[in-house]
Design an enzyme around this catalytic site. Structure first.
Site, PDB file in Angstrom:
ATOM      1  NE  ARG A   1      -2.848  -0.136   3.245  1.00  0.00           N
ATOM      2  CZ  ARG A   1      -4.034  -0.777   3.185  1.00  0.00           C
ATOM      3  NH1 ARG A   1      -5.072  -0.207   2.625  1.00  0.00           N
ATOM      4  NH2 ARG A   1      -4.178  -1.970   3.713  1.00  0.00           N
TER       5      ARG A   1
ATOM      6  CB  CYS B   1     -28.699  -3.648  -8.416  1.00  0.00           C
ATOM      7  SG  CYS B   1     -29.070  -2.941 -10.003  1.00  0.00           S
TER       8      CYS B   1
END
Ligand code: LLP
Length: 416
Positions: free
Chosen positions: A280, A345
């Site tokens: 990271r 959705c």
């Protein structure tokens, strides 16, 4: 140092307005700054490599070939966790000698491919893996170096879903078990037991957990040595964090303690060849995910800003409740408190809840910060949404597509 900044009310990267890139390449799109990546690489080099601690980039954070090639050119090794990552690492020019293979569920086939590639070391996480790897190695006629992954039960003081060094986590083995495997190493004649590996977690923003880890390992490796093990390597894992609230902050402002940790580790464990596996910290602040506002909708409780980026492009908010800064690329007056949501959705498809941001209008662009790590690599095509493209602003200011947008036709490519 940051390469992303406002110029004349417009958010830019290397002086190029992000809106311009959005209009040209479409959205959602990941935009990377090579300048920031070079900066991160050089900070890690001077903190660690100069003290003899070898950096092995944890490519799970971002495995775009262009990014991997930059890591390779920097002289870093690479830490892989699957056969797929092995394939990509090799495609980016890493030699077996530069590769360490971690991962707590390597398959037999992945082991064979890694042996074939002569990977420098396997980080082994279980007794069953020792058996399997020993067998595979015997068959291949090789004797790979292995580091046993020890779970030191140190609290990394980070998010529970990315804590790995506690006893309750599935990673590594308890210290007693690792010790016993070293004592019993003759049982595995095709494995060369050379060291210890630990990784205590991710997004760690304090030096103390690493110092604790070093202290722990001084004691532990000392005991192993007394028991007759001949250790040569210690891998301290990754886990250095970034500032998600202030995404364009320089690496040394967020983690000023990198040199201090390196100093401490090399002082106390410098008689071993030391490794770290950062992911990271090298890539998160190098990129934003640019997304465009489709429209705004209101009800009596909330205002929703519906954008064309979604959990399929950046899963971290949905999966971890992670905070990512949202920066409208054009400065307008006024502020609004909104939910920023994608079109998928799923109720969980959101980038922010109840977030105050400066006013946006339909068709405006919003940059989601710290998107360079665990962004594209965790993307999906749910709802038949193509993978977003990745654009690199190179150090000479030229714009390069480092991965094209997936097409609808690509969805059919694997069908038969
Ligand atoms: N080494 C090992 C053995 C690891 O398991 C990891 C990350 C790393 C190195 C690199 O850690 P880093 O320096 O990037 O913190 N998807 C999550 C992060 C999962 C990290 C898994 N292991 C996220 O988006 O926060």
């Amino acid at each position: 140092m940051t390469d992303f900044r406002f110029q004349a009310d417009s958010l830019t990267c290397s002086g190029i307005p992000l809106d311009q890139i959005g209009n040209q390449y479409g959205t959602p799109v990941f935009i990377y700054s090579a300048q920031v990546l070079e900066r991160n690489i050089s900070v890690l080099k001077s903190a660690f490599e100069t003290r003899g601690i070898h950096v092995s980039y944890a490519m799970k954070a971002n495995s775009n070939i262009a990014i991997l090639e930059m890591m390779q050119r920097a002289g870093f090794g690479v830490d892989i966790v699957s056969g797929g990552e092995l394939y990509l690492a090799q495609a980016a020019g890493f030699e077996g000698n530069d590769i360490s293979f971690a991962g707590m569920g390597k398959t037999r086939r992945e082991m064979e491919a890694a042996l074939e590639a002569n990977v420098a070391q396997f980080n082994v996480e279980s007794a069953f893996e020792l058996e399997m790897l020993n067998e595979a190695a015997t068959k291949s006629g090789k004797r790979p170096e292995i580091l046993l992954r020890l779970n030191p039960d140190i609290d990394a003081q980070t998010h529970p879903k990315i804590t790995t060094g506690l006893r309750e986590n599935k990673f590594g083995m308890p210290p007693e078990e690792v010790f016993q495997h070293f004592v019993d190493r003759e049982k595995y004649p095709s494995l060369d037991f050379t060291g210890i590996h630990c990784h205590i977690g991710s997004q760690i923003l304090k030096p103390l957990p690493f110092m604790d880890l070093v202290d722990y390992l001084v004691n532990y490796t000392g005991n192993l040595g007394k028991a007759g093990a001949r250790l040569t390597k210690v891998d301290l894992g990754g886990g250095f964090g970034v500032d998600y609230k202030t995404p364009f902050r320089d690496i040394l402002e967020t983690t000023p303690f990198l040199g201090e940790i390196a100093e401490y580790a090399s002082e106390k464990l410098g008689h071993y060849q030391l490794y770290i596996q950062p992911g990271r910290v090298l890539v998160a602040n190098t990129a934003i995910l640019l997304t465009q506002v489709i429209g705004l909708k209101h009800n009596d409780l909330k205002t929703f800003i519906v954008v064309d980026g979604a959990m399929t492009d950046m899963l971290r908010p949905s999966l971890y409740g992670a905070y990512h800064a949202l920066i409208p690329t054009r400065k307008r007056s006024g502020k609004m408190t909104v939910d920023v949501v994608g079109p998928v959705c799923e109720t969980g498809d959101y980038f922010a809840h109840d977030r105050e941001i400066s006013t946006v209008l339909p068709n405006d662009f919003i940059a989601l910060g710290s998107a360079g790590a665990y962004g594209y690599v965790m993307a999906s095509t749910y709802n038949a949404r193509p993978f977003a493209p990745e654009i690199l602003i190179q150090t000479d200011g030229t714009v390069k597509t480092i991965r094209k947008r997936q097409t609808y036709a690509d969805f059919l490519a694997l069908n038969s």
